[in-house]
Design a protein around this motif. Structure first.
Motif, PDB file in Angstrom:
ATOM      1  N   MET A 154      21.703 -23.187 -15.685  1.00 47.51           N
ATOM      2  CA  MET A 154      20.552 -22.662 -16.174  1.00 47.51           C
ATOM      3  C   MET A 154      19.726 -21.825 -15.182  1.00 47.51           C
ATOM      4  N   GLN A 155      18.958 -20.948 -15.925  1.00 49.48           N
ATOM      5  CA  GLN A 155      18.176 -20.122 -14.852  1.00 49.48           C
ATOM      6  C   GLN A 155      16.818 -20.611 -14.855  1.00 49.48           C
ATOM      7  N   ALA A 156      15.743 -20.674 -13.995  1.00 47.92           N
ATOM      8  CA  ALA A 156      14.543 -20.989 -13.945  1.00 47.92           C
ATOM      9  C   ALA A 156      13.920 -19.841 -13.067  1.00 47.92           C
ATOM     10  N   ILE A 157      12.709 -19.383 -13.861  1.00 51.80           N
ATOM     11  CA  ILE A 157      11.886 -18.429 -13.179  1.00 51.80           C
ATOM     12  C   ILE A 157      10.451 -18.906 -12.552  1.00 51.80           C
ATOM     13  N   VAL A 158      10.396 -18.934 -11.287  1.00 55.11           N
ATOM     14  CA  VAL A 158       9.146 -19.616 -10.850  1.00 55.11           C
ATOM     15  C   VAL A 158       8.225 -18.151 -10.356  1.00 55.11           C
ATOM     16  N   ASN A 159       6.795 -18.345 -10.811  1.00 53.29           N
ATOM     17  CA  ASN A 159       5.961 -17.365 -10.511  1.00 53.29           C
ATOM     18  C   ASN A 159       4.960 -17.729  -9.595  1.00 53.29           C
ATOM     19  N   ILE A 160       4.725 -17.263  -8.429  1.00 52.24           N
ATOM     20  CA  ILE A 160       3.783 -17.881  -7.366  1.00 52.24           C
ATOM     21  C   ILE A 160       2.615 -16.954  -7.219  1.00 52.24           C
ATOM     22  N   SER A 161       1.403 -17.315  -7.553  1.00 56.44           N
ATOM     23  CA  SER A 161       0.394 -16.428  -7.106  1.00 56.44           C
ATOM     24  C   SER A 161      -0.769 -16.979  -6.412  1.00 56.44           C
ATOM     25  N   LEU A 162      -1.279 -16.171  -5.413  1.00 58.18           N
ATOM     26  CA  LEU A 162      -2.580 -16.934  -4.753  1.00 58.18           C
ATOM     27  C   LEU A 162      -3.577 -17.447  -5.810  1.00 58.18           C
ATOM     28  N   LYS A 163      -4.278 -18.583  -5.551  1.00 51.33           N
ATOM     29  CA  LYS A 163      -5.401 -19.159  -6.287  1.00 51.33           C
ATOM     30  C   LYS A 163      -6.629 -18.103  -6.392  1.00 51.33           C
ATOM     31  N   GLU A 164      -7.271 -18.099  -7.450  1.00 49.81           N
ATOM     32  CA  GLU A 164      -8.495 -17.277  -7.569  1.00 49.81           C
ATOM     33  C   GLU A 164      -9.392 -17.578  -6.392  1.00 49.81           C
ATOM     34  N   GLY A 165      -9.743 -16.438  -5.644  1.00 43.10           N
ATOM     35  CA  GLY A 165     -10.724 -16.848  -4.563  1.00 43.10           C
ATOM     36  C   GLY A 165     -10.184 -16.618  -3.362  1.00 43.10           C
ATOM     37  N   VAL A 166      -8.701 -16.936  -3.276  1.00 38.53           N
ATOM     38  CA  VAL A 166      -8.132 -16.740  -1.965  1.00 38.53           C
ATOM     39  C   VAL A 166      -7.790 -15.330  -1.670  1.00 38.53           C
ATOM     40  N   LEU A 167      -8.237 -14.778  -0.494  1.00 33.21           N
ATOM     41  CA  LEU A 167      -8.277 -13.342  -0.098  1.00 33.21           C
ATOM     42  C   LEU A 167      -6.708 -12.798  -0.253  1.00 33.21           C
ATOM     43  N   ASP A 168      -6.457 -11.701  -0.755  1.00 32.14           N
ATOM     44  CA  ASP A 168      -5.187 -11.135  -0.691  1.00 32.14           C
ATOM     45  C   ASP A 168      -5.001  -9.862  -0.033  1.00 32.14           C
ATOM     46  N   PRO A 169      -4.923  -9.715   1.339  1.00 33.97           N
ATOM     47  CA  PRO A 169      -5.009  -8.836   2.017  1.00 33.97           C
ATOM     48  C   PRO A 169      -4.028  -7.455   1.525  1.00 33.97           C
ATOM     49  N   GLN A 170      -2.850  -8.028   1.317  1.00 33.47           N
ATOM     50  CA  GLN A 170      -1.732  -7.354   0.716  1.00 33.47           C
ATOM     51  C   GLN A 170      -2.025  -6.702  -0.505  1.00 33.47           C
ATOM     52  N   GLY A 171      -2.560  -7.279  -1.421  1.00 29.78           N
ATOM     53  CA  GLY A 171      -3.109  -6.659  -2.657  1.00 29.78           C
ATOM     54  C   GLY A 171      -4.066  -5.784  -2.311  1.00 29.78           C
ATOM     55  N   ARG A 172      -4.943  -6.047  -1.345  1.00 30.15           N
ATOM     56  CA  ARG A 172      -6.188  -4.968  -1.097  1.00 30.15           C
ATOM     57  C   ARG A 172      -5.531  -3.715  -0.609  1.00 30.15           C
ATOM     58  N   ALA A 173      -4.571  -4.134   0.322  1.00 32.24           N
ATOM     59  CA  ALA A 173      -3.952  -2.717   1.078  1.00 32.24           C
ATOM     60  C   ALA A 173      -3.416  -1.980  -0.076  1.00 32.24           C
ATOM     61  N   ILE A 174      -2.548  -2.418  -0.936  1.00 30.64           N
ATOM     62  CA  ILE A 174      -1.834  -1.843  -1.946  1.00 30.64           C
ATOM     63  C   ILE A 174      -2.962  -1.099  -2.882  1.00 30.64           C
ATOM     64  N   ALA A 175      -4.003  -1.625  -3.440  1.00 26.48           N
ATOM     65  CA  ALA A 175      -5.024  -0.950  -4.014  1.00 26.48           C
ATOM     66  C   ALA A 175      -5.458   0.365  -3.425  1.00 26.48           C
ATOM     67  N   ARG A 176      -5.994  -0.080  -2.058  1.00 33.53           N
ATOM     68  CA  ARG A 176      -6.355   1.155  -1.257  1.00 33.53           C
ATOM     69  C   ARG A 176      -5.508   2.345  -1.333  1.00 33.53           C
ATOM     70  N   SER A 177      -4.203   1.991  -1.086  1.00 31.48           N
ATOM     71  CA  SER A 177      -3.054   3.089  -1.087  1.00 31.48           C
ATOM     72  C   SER A 177      -3.171   3.800  -2.465  1.00 31.48           C
ATOM     73  N   LEU A 178      -2.960   3.073  -3.546  1.00 33.62           N
ATOM     74  CA  LEU A 178      -2.949   3.408  -4.949  1.00 33.62           C
ATOM     75  C   LEU A 178      -4.052   4.557  -5.096  1.00 33.62           C
ATOM     76  N   GLY A 179      -5.233   4.213  -4.792  1.00 33.07           N
ATOM     77  CA  GLY A 179      -6.259   5.038  -4.767  1.00 33.07           C
ATOM     78  C   GLY A 179      -6.423   6.167  -4.101  1.00 33.07           C
ATOM     79  N   ASP A 180      -5.768   6.156  -2.833  1.00 32.08           N
ATOM     80  CA  ASP A 180      -5.450   7.245  -2.096  1.00 32.08           C
ATOM     81  C   ASP A 180      -4.363   8.281  -2.700  1.00 32.08           C
ATOM     82  N   LEU A 181      -3.605   7.528  -3.462  1.00 25.18           N
ATOM     83  CA  LEU A 181      -2.440   8.498  -4.231  1.00 25.18           C
ATOM     84  C   LEU A 181      -3.067   9.196  -5.423  1.00 25.18           C
ATOM     85  N   GLY A 182      -4.326   8.780  -5.743  1.00 24.54           N
ATOM     86  CA  GLY A 182      -4.639   9.385  -6.991  1.00 24.54           C
ATOM     87  C   GLY A 182      -4.723   8.477  -8.119  1.00 24.54           C
TER      88      GLY A 182
END
Lengths: 82, 82
Positions: free
Chosen positions: A1-29
């Motif tokens: 059988m297949q299991a899918i595990v989704n792992i995310s940072l807890k609320e309040g934990v800084l996510d620099p990778q996400g921040r960088a992507i958000a900024r890049s998306l902004g720069d791209l319009g």
């Protein structure tokens, strides 16, 4: 059988990778993007036919290896479970 | 609205991270694990009220920045879509 595990940072934990992507998306319009969070998705193919037992085993895997429970949350989906 | 993008390596693309996790799980006694594949899950909070347009915009984001379409597949879920 297949299991899918989704792992995310807890609320309040800084996510620099996400921040960088958000900024890049902004720069791209894509100025409509407010926030981005990045997590992991782990697909496990496991020799186990009982969904309940599979879920239990995968939870143990998350606690011991897959996730850092200090800063991360995890959720488990069993593919064949209805 | 929230969009969830799941990015996974295409079939046939080697996944050394997944391989390493599979081996570690085996070493830890989870010998029932056959295969592990690791992907990314990106949560986007976007200023957009139309689900169809949101999906279209997020697909554009995937093509231009979020995924490497040579070796990765992506799927998009819109959180408020029914």
């Amino acid at each position: 059988m297949q299991a899918i595990v989704n792992i995310s940072l807890k609320e309040g934990v800084l996510d620099p990778q996400g921040r960088a992507i958000a900024r890049s998306l902004g720069d791209l319009g894509f100025s409509e993007v407010n926030d981005v969070r990045v997590g992991k998705q782990i697909l496990l193919d496991v020799d186990e036919t009982d969904p309940a037992r599979l879920r239990q085993r995968v939870a143990r895997m998350c606690e011991t290896l897959l996730s850092n429970t200090v800063i991360e949350d995890y959720s488990i989906d069993i593919a064949d479970e209805t």
